[in-house]
Enzyme design. Sequence first.
Site, short mmCIF file in Angstrom:
data_model
loop_
_atom_site.label_atom_id
_atom_site.label_comp_id
_atom_site.label_asym_id
_atom_site.label_seq_id
_atom_site.Cartn_x
_atom_site.Cartn_y
_atom_site.Cartn_z
N GLU A 195 0.84 -1.21 0.00
CA GLU A 195 0.00 0.00 0.00
C GLU A 195 0.88 1.26 0.00
O GLU A 195 1.28 1.71 1.06
CB GLU A 195 -0.93 0.00 1.21
CG GLU A 195 -1.90 -1.16 1.20
CD GLU A 195 -2.89 -1.11 2.35
OE1 GLU A 195 -3.13 -0.03 2.91
OE2 GLU A 195 -3.42 -2.16 2.70
N PHE A 196 1.14 1.82 -1.15
CA PHE A 196 0.77 1.43 -2.50
C PHE A 196 1.97 1.68 -3.39
O PHE A 196 2.78 2.55 -3.07
CB PHE A 196 -0.43 2.26 -3.01
CG PHE A 196 -1.71 1.98 -2.28
CD1 PHE A 196 -2.51 0.90 -2.66
CD2 PHE A 196 -2.10 2.77 -1.22
CE1 PHE A 196 -3.70 0.64 -2.00
CE2 PHE A 196 -3.29 2.49 -0.55
CZ PHE A 196 -4.09 1.43 -0.94
#
Length: 386
Positions: free
Chosen positions: A155-156
């Site tokens: 993420e991310f």
Amino acid sequence: MSLAPKFIPSLICYVLLLAATELSVFGSVSAVESSPTTAVIRGGYWLSWLAQTFPPAAISTSHFTHLFYAFLEPNNVTFELTVTPNDDQWMRNFTSTIHAADPQIKTFLSIGGGGSSVPIFVAMAANQTSRSAFIASAISVARSYGFDGLDLDWEFPNSTDDMSHLSSLFKEWRQAIETESSSNADRPPLELSAAVSYASSFPSPPRSYPADAITEYVDFISPMCFDYFGKWSPSATGSHAQLFDKTSNFSTSYGITSWIEAGVPPEKLVMGLPVYGRTWRLKDACHHGIGASAEGVGPGNEGVMIYSDVLEFNSANGATEVFDTASVSTYSFAGTTWIGYDGPNSIDVKVKYAKAHGLRGYFFWALGYDNNWTIAEAAQNAWMYG
Ligand SMILES: *[C@@H]1O[C@H](CO)[C@@H](O)[C@H](O)[C@H]1NC(C)=O
Ligand SMILES: *[C@@H]1O[C@H](CO)[C@@H](O)[C@H](O)[C@H]1NC(C)=O
Ligand SMILES: *[C@@H]1O[C@H](CO)[C@@H](O)[C@H](O)[C@H]1NC(C)=O
Ligand SMILES: *[C@@H]1O[C@H](CO)[C@@H](O)[C@H](O)[C@H]1NC(C)=O
Ligand SMILES: *[C@@H]1O[C@H](CO)[C@@H](O)[C@H](O)[C@H]1NC(C)=O
Ligand SMILES: *[C@@H]1O[C@H](CO)[C@@H](O)[C@H](O)[C@H]1NC(C)=O
């Protein structure tokens, strides 16, 4: 997302019509393949840091087909997975407990998560040597502890370079899984999945996930269809996991459509569902709609309240609960507190939407947040009878 509120009754007809179409397509293409009902993924993430209060034995396995152990992280120098003493204790307990309860359930080891260090993933993916160390370690840990699959939750990826490295990572990971499985003919290959953003691309900086590599090398992806609003948008209330929104791209229908338009087959998509709400403090207790003026977050952990606590709050404070059919979301308010979440009604419509669009299933963040499995039950029934 273009459906206006007044069309909600016909939305339901539309959903049923699509569902009927899906069934007949499945039926005519192949009678021997498992039916859409048995192929469904009903997933949930189990949080190892809550093991003491919510151990694997507390999971209602009848509600799930895929269970994810959250999380392990790669070491920042070797890129091999770090197994803490807590992980060493609970990973084995997780896979054994679940397989003893139901050997059909797939257990996945999930790597990363919202709290993990982004630079480690950027560095690991950027270089073939470190990718290879990471992949070998992930496969080895998964096999040692009895997992059926591996799940990447980065993420991310933050740049187009990251996305291109992610593509290489998936390709090499799949090759390594095949190589490993050909030397272990007695057990099925590990499965490979990834938790991804709700949409296939990000506006800023502009970048898109490698849809082709995902389609070719990953068994399924799990778009995280939640957190559209929160403490980073403190001045107005928001339905953080709404299905529809006519005025923005912050909606699950936008995200899912973007994945399908990017070319990822719907049967590789597993829709994320939150078992928690996000809270705000209303500016004026008399203005309590979606988008009402707010002055920061309300109660909870930085404005996050798990579903069972939302119900407790509602009951203790005599809150008014609203199922908003236009956005397909639920909210409650009492005094100056406002909470946006999913109750059984909004879960029902969202899961039927997922099924009608040919998705593989849904997953929850997270296990242990539900109130006696009412949300899991609502989703299961929606898929079964949707
Ligand atoms: C790796 O993490 C350790 C502990 O957090 C830190 O001291 C070290 O500087 C990090 N090394 C790199 C290369 O990022
Ligand atoms: C898992 O841990 C629990 C304690 O929470 C223990 O009672 C149980 O025997 C363990 N199960 C396995 C299969 O290790
Ligand atoms: C790739 O990573 C390895 C080990 O992590 C390092 O020795 C090597 O110099 C890196 N290669 C490049 C091109 O950065
Ligand atoms: C992502 O990249 C942008 C520049 O393209 C940078 O401003 C931002 O800090 C980066 N975010 C993270 C989480 O690395
Ligand atoms: C939504 O995303 C599309 C691209 O998918 C873009 O063209 C459009 O401008 C976005 N709309 C808003 C309101 O941000
Ligand atoms: C939980 O749900 C089950 C099945 O729906 C029900 O039998 C049970 O009484 C419920 N338990 C509580 C504490 O509400």
